[in-house]
Design an enzyme around this catalytic site. Structure first.
Site, mmCIF file in Angstrom:
data_model
loop_
_atom_site.group_PDB
_atom_site.id
_atom_site.type_symbol
_atom_site.label_atom_id
_atom_site.label_comp_id
_atom_site.label_asym_id
_atom_site.label_seq_id
_atom_site.Cartn_x
_atom_site.Cartn_y
_atom_site.Cartn_z
ATOM 1 N N ASP A 9 1.543 2.163 -6.545
ATOM 2 C CA ASP A 9 2.299 3.322 -6.059
ATOM 3 C C ASP A 9 2.550 3.106 -4.564
ATOM 4 O OD1 ASP A 9 3.445 5.968 -6.132
ATOM 5 O OD2 ASP A 9 1.649 6.710 -5.140
ATOM 6 N N SER A 10 3.281 4.050 -3.974
ATOM 7 C CA SER A 10 3.538 3.962 -2.525
ATOM 8 C C SER A 10 2.317 4.406 -1.716
ATOM 9 C CB SER A 10 4.718 4.852 -2.169
ATOM 10 O OG SER A 10 4.439 6.187 -2.549
ATOM 11 N N CYS A 72 4.049 5.042 -10.475
ATOM 12 C CA CYS A 72 5.045 5.530 -9.520
ATOM 13 C C CYS A 72 6.334 5.764 -10.292
ATOM 14 C CB CYS A 72 5.254 4.464 -8.451
ATOM 15 S SG CYS A 72 6.722 4.739 -7.452
ATOM 16 N N GLU A 147 0.851 12.762 2.078
ATOM 17 C CA GLU A 147 0.263 11.556 2.685
ATOM 18 C C GLU A 147 -0.398 11.847 4.032
ATOM 19 O OE1 GLU A 147 -0.254 8.365 1.653
ATOM 20 O OE2 GLU A 147 0.520 8.745 -0.349
ATOM 21 N N CYS A 179 6.541 13.028 -10.132
ATOM 22 C CA CYS A 179 6.124 12.113 -9.058
ATOM 23 C C CYS A 179 4.606 12.139 -9.098
ATOM 24 C CB CYS A 179 6.632 12.602 -7.709
ATOM 25 S SG CYS A 179 5.839 11.768 -6.303
ATOM 26 N N HIS A 181 2.421 11.856 -6.980
ATOM 27 C CA HIS A 181 1.755 12.618 -5.909
ATOM 28 C C HIS A 181 1.592 14.100 -6.283
ATOM 29 C CE1 HIS A 181 2.717 9.155 -3.330
ATOM 30 N NE2 HIS A 181 1.961 9.689 -2.384
HETATM 31 N N1 DGL Z 1 4.365 8.647 -6.220
HETATM 32 C C1 DGL Z 1 5.622 7.985 -6.378
HETATM 33 C C2 DGL Z 1 6.412 8.574 -7.500
HETATM 34 O O1 DGL Z 1 5.826 8.876 -8.513
HETATM 35 C C3 DGL Z 1 6.369 7.645 -5.097
HETATM 36 C C4 DGL Z 1 6.621 8.776 -4.162
HETATM 37 C C5 DGL Z 1 7.245 8.318 -2.861
HETATM 38 O O2 DGL Z 1 6.732 7.393 -2.251
HETATM 39 O O3 DGL Z 1 8.269 8.900 -2.464
HETATM 40 O O4 DGL Z 1 7.610 8.700 -7.469
#
Ligand code: DGL
Length: 262
Positions: A9-10, A72, A147, A179, A181
Site C-alpha cells: 500500500d502507499s 491498495c 497519514e 480505500c 485507509h
Molecule cells: N490505501 C490506498 C487505497 O486503498 C491508497 C490511498 C492513497 O495513497 O491515496 O486506495
C-alpha cells in the site's frame, strides 16, 4: 512450498488488510511494503500509479513472496494488469472481492479520486448485481490526514460530513470503504451515519479468498494478532509509521526502511 504473502500500500492503509488476513490466518508469513515516500497514491495520475505498481511489485517479488495481495484499491483499480505482469505469481485484489460482499440495492463507495475516476467499483458491483444503484464519492483529504495520525479531529469530522452528504441524500443502505485507509475512520463514520447504514470492509473478502492459498481459517475474527512472521517495510519514516500502526495492530511493530531505487 510455504506460502509467503506480499502485501503493499502507499502507507498504513494496507495494515487494515494485513490485520484481517492475520485474524483469519495467524501463522502466515508476510512481507508488507508501505510506500510512505510516495503517499498518497490516490491523488496521482493513472500513469504515475502504474509505474509505482510495477516498482513495488518487482520489489516484493525480489523478497521471494509467493502471492501478491494488492492491499491498495487505487493500484487495484488502475494497475492490476501491471501487477499481474510483474508478479509472476498469483495476485489478489480488493475490488472484485468487495463486490461479493454487497447485498443492498443502494450502495455508496468512498474511495480516492483516482479510484473513483476509474469507476472500477461501480463496474464491478453492477456486473455482479445488475440494477444496483452505486454512488461513488472521492475523498481526497482523507489519506493525507490519516497519514498524520489524525483519525478524529474536528477538521476531519467536517470533511467527512461533506463527503458523506451525497451518499445520505441518495439514501444508501451500505457504504463500501473503497480505500484501505478508511477502516481506520470507522469510529468516526459510525458517529456520523445512521445505524441502519452498513459499512463494508473489502479486506474481509480478501482474507476469505486467501483460504484457497492458505487453507481453512485457523482463528476467529476479533482476536489479537501476532506479527512474529511478518516483515514490515516502508520507503520513508519507519519510526512515524511504527507509531501510527500501533493502535491498529495493538502493538508497536519493528519497521524496516528499504529503498526501491538503490
Ligand atoms: N490505501 C490506498 C487505497 O486503498 C491508497 C490511498 C492513497 O495513497 O491515496 O486506495
Amino acid at each position: 512450498m510455504t506460502a509467503v504473502l506480499g502485501l503493499f500500500d502507499s502507507g498504513v492503509g494496507g495494515l487494515t488488510v494485513l490485520r484481517r488476513v492475520l485474524e483469519r490466518h495467524p501463522d502466515v508469513t508476510c512481507v508488507y511494503l508501505g510506500d510512505t515516500a510516495r503517499v498518497p497514491y490516490g491523488n496521482r495520475t493513472p500513469d504515475e500509479i502504474r509505474v509505482i505498481a510495477a516498482e513495488v511489485v518487482a520489489w516484493l517479488r525480489s523478497t521471494g513472496v509467493t502471492t501478491v495481495v494488492m492491499a491498495c484499491n487505487t493500484t487495484n483499480a488502475l494497475a492490476r494488469d501491471v501487477a499481474e505482469g510483474r508478479a509472476g505469481v498469483p495476485v489478489i485484489g480488493l475490488i472484485g472481492a468487495a463486490a461479493s460482499l454487497v447485498d443492498e440495492s443502494r450502495v455508496g463507495v468512498l474511495a480516492t479520486p483516482a479510484t473513483v475516476q476509474s469507476s472500477a467499483y461501480r463496474v464491478s458491483i453492477e456486473a455482479l448485481r445488475p440494477g444496483t444503484l452505486v454512488i461513488e464519492q472521492a475523498c481526497p483529504a482523507f489519506v493525507p490526514l490519516i497519514e498524520t495520525g489524525d483519525l478524529l479531529s474536528d477538521d476531519l469530522r467536517q470533511i467527512a460530513m461533506r463527503y458523506l452528504e451525497p451518499l445520505l441524500e441518495a439514501s444508501v443502505e451500505s457504504i463500501v470503504l473503497g480505500c484501505t485507509h478508511y477502516p481506520l475512520l470507522e469510529p468516526l463514520f459510525r458517529q456520523l451515519l445512521p445505524a441502519s447504514v452498513r459499512l463494508i470492509d473489502p479486506a474481509l473478502a480478501v482474507a476469505r479468498q486467501l483460504d484457497a492459498v492458505l487453507g481453512p481459517p485457523s482463528s476467529l475474527p476479533g482476536q489479537g494478532v501476532s506479527l512474529d512472521h511478518c516483515r514490515l517495510c516502508v520507503t520513508a519514516d519507519p519510526t512515524g509509521f511504527a507509531a501510527r500502526a500501533t493502535p491498529w495492530l495493538g502493538q508497536r511493530p519493528e519497521v524496516e526502511l528499504i529503498h526501491l531505487h538503490p
